[in-house]
Design an enzyme around this catalytic site. Structure first.
Site, PDB file in Angstrom:
ATOM      1  N   SER A  43       0.836  -1.205   0.000  1.00 32.19           N
ATOM      2  CA  SER A  43       0.000   0.000   0.000  1.00 32.19           C
ATOM      3  C   SER A  43       0.874   1.259   0.000  1.00 32.19           C
ATOM      4  CB  SER A  43      -0.942  -0.046   1.208  1.00 32.19           C
ATOM      5  OG  SER A  43      -1.995   0.871   1.086  1.00 32.19           O
ATOM      6  N   ASP A 163      -5.635  -4.128  -2.345  1.00 27.99           N
ATOM      7  CA  ASP A 163      -4.589  -3.715  -1.406  1.00 27.99           C
ATOM      8  C   ASP A 163      -3.771  -4.886  -0.845  1.00 27.99           C
ATOM      9  OD1 ASP A 163      -3.168  -2.631   0.834  1.00 27.99           O
ATOM     10  OD2 ASP A 163      -4.624  -1.015   0.952  1.00 27.99           O
TER      11      ASP A 163
END
Length: 253
Positions: A43, A163
């Site tokens: 991320s 993610d």
């Protein structure tokens, strides 16, 4: 120096802490950074890792982009999920302006980006990039929190991804020592040290985080960015915690 890697944890807008850490590494840990074999992240951590590897001279530009991005989110009625606000397009614009034309070549086999397969929910660490666009897609996938960042999943190599922080928030590479960096207090090399707490930890997506009120506040700030003054404070904390680490390991210069 033995084989050293750097890994930056998933953390949303607390990525400003990572930028403080990266700035300290560039200023006071040049020898260490020069000898780092691989960079990893999930991320926001993967975004900072990519900049430190491919365009360290643009860390200050990243700071300014992050402050402006956070201000945009704060201005929206419902934050990032406000109808009509395109979180991913804004993030892409930042990458386009910061990553150099040769970013994918510099990142090849040295940058390891954590992403999650949307169908199987399995984690993948991607380290090969055929083009700059390929690299950008992988970084976008690693940063895509479903619903929060939008509804259209990121496509990469014919599959859909979300993610990386959902399945592996802090990649540890198999060879050598991986120096871990996170804005959450926990069992990490570089992180805030919360005081006066019960010594209890919880493993969230392969990251050992201390159970503390401060970490709960940080978790909220990761998705709902705090004021610019607080973000500047987080940047300074990242810088200072990294300096402490460099001094402790005799890497400070």
């Amino acid at each position: 120096m033995k084989h050293i890697n750097l890994s930056f944890a998933a953390c949303g807008f607390l990525g400003i802490y990572h930028l403080g850490a990266a700035s300290a590494l560039c200023r006071h840990g040049k020898k260490l950074v020069k000898d780092v074999k691989a960079f990893a992240g999930a991320s926001a951590g993967s975004l900072v890792a990519s900049v430190l590897l491919t365009a360290p001279e643009k860390i200050e530009e990243c700071n300014q982009f992050t402050y402006k991005f956070a201000e945009e989110i704060r201005r929206q009625s419902f934050g990032a999920v406000t109808p009509g606000y395109d979180f991913m397009a804004r993030l892409r614009s930042g990458m386009e302006s910061i990553l150099p034309p040769s970013a994918h070549e510099l990142a090849q086999n040295r940058l390891h980006v954590s992403i999650t397969n949307a169908k199987t929910r399995e984690n993948h660490l991607v380290s090969t990039f055929s083009s700059r666009e390929d690299l950008i897609k992988v970084l976008l996938a690693s940063s895509f929190v479903p619903i929060y960042a939008g509804l259209k999943l990121v496509e990469y190599k014919g599959q859909k991804w979300v993610d990386g922080g959902l399945t592996n928030a802090l990649p540890i590479l198999p060879v050598g020592r991986t120096v871990t960096i996170s804005p959450f207090s926990g069992r990490l090399d570089i992180s805030p040290q919360d005081k006066g707490q019960l010594d209890l930890y919880v493993n969230i997506a392969k990251q050992d985080i201390m159970l503390s009120l401060a970490n709960l506040v940080r978790l909220n700030q990761a998705l709902f960015p705090p004021s610019k003054r607080k973000m500047e404070s987080l940047y300074q904390c990242g810088f200072d915690d990294t300096v402490k680490f460099l001094l402790k390991e005799n890497w400070f210069e």
